[in-house]
Design an enzyme around this catalytic site. Sequence first.
Site, short mmCIF file in Angstrom:
data_model
loop_
_atom_site.label_atom_id
_atom_site.label_comp_id
_atom_site.label_asym_id
_atom_site.label_seq_id
_atom_site.Cartn_x
_atom_site.Cartn_y
_atom_site.Cartn_z
N TRP A 126 -89.40 -121.95 38.41
CA TRP A 126 -89.43 -121.04 39.68
C TRP A 126 -88.89 -119.82 39.06
CZ3 TRP A 126 -92.98 -121.43 43.12
CH2 TRP A 126 -92.79 -120.69 44.18
N GLY B 284 -86.29 -124.74 34.61
CA GLY B 284 -86.30 -125.56 33.40
C GLY B 284 -85.47 -126.50 33.03
N SER C 55 -91.36 -129.31 36.73
CA SER C 55 -90.90 -127.66 37.09
C SER C 55 -89.89 -128.05 37.69
CB SER C 55 -92.34 -127.18 37.76
OG SER C 55 -91.97 -125.98 38.04
N CYS C 56 -89.01 -127.00 37.81
CA CYS C 56 -87.78 -127.02 38.96
C CYS C 56 -87.57 -125.61 38.96
CB CYS C 56 -86.95 -127.65 38.18
SG CYS C 56 -86.10 -127.10 36.51
N GLY C 57 -86.33 -125.19 39.10
CA GLY C 57 -85.77 -123.72 39.34
C GLY C 57 -85.96 -122.95 37.96
#
Length: 282
Positions: free
Chosen positions: A266, A242, A238-240
Amino acid sequence: MSDPLVSTSWLREHLIDSDVRIVDAAYRMPAMRPPTAAEEHAARHIPGAVFLDVDQVADRSRSLPHMLPQADQFARDVGGLGIGNDDLVVIYDRGDYMGAPRAWWMFGVFGHDRVKVLDGGLKKWIAESGAVESAAVTPAPKTFHARFNEKRVRGLEDMRKNVESRSEQVIDARSRERYEGTAPEPWPGRRSGRIPGSLNVPFTDVIDPATGEMRSASDLRKIFSAAHADLGRPIVTSCGSGVTAGVLSLALARLGVDSALYDGSWAEWGLPDGPPIATGKP
């Protein structure tokens, strides 16, 4: 060629191979100053490279950024770039790993395993005096058949359930400060924090700053181990939004580990009415 990366020297040797298709998938955050990634591509790209815009090869009916498109759209869009199912796709970005790993993941989601990322990207290519051009590339369209692989994607409800079951490890690629909730989010209107129970490996940690290349397999194992990730158990990145989660998925693939990616990341979880969050040091 089990490694998902190829070197600049490999690409120089295979640049004109009949089955090699070069794709520039560079991405810039909306708040970044011009030029855009598309403008940079038009000004300078590896010979024969086409531009894949991750904001356009996306489900534009969603309010979330660059969400995965339907299979028929992906097939139509990449076929329009002159890419067929028999082609070996080599993807690069500016050398910051912003874009190419996301595009690499998208090809994998839609069943195309003949796909690689150029280690070090355009920055390393140019540093080694690799040829570039500004001429527009207009390949003849090809037919591309996309086969959706749901095992490589996670949605919001999957992630909600996983907070309770902890059946999959979630590894967050954002910076330590964003993960701990001490830094504001670049996506407007998002809360600060992390998915409860998630681990943290900032995507920059898997890149060697001296060379701009991804770190060795042995170093990657140490990095994931230090983050308390068990490579023998299922992993979701996961990240900000994708994009940089794809860097971790790429690094895991170097270690022979298949992972899924939380597409909304996120940008979705961090919405004001989103699921519970955690903050502070884990």
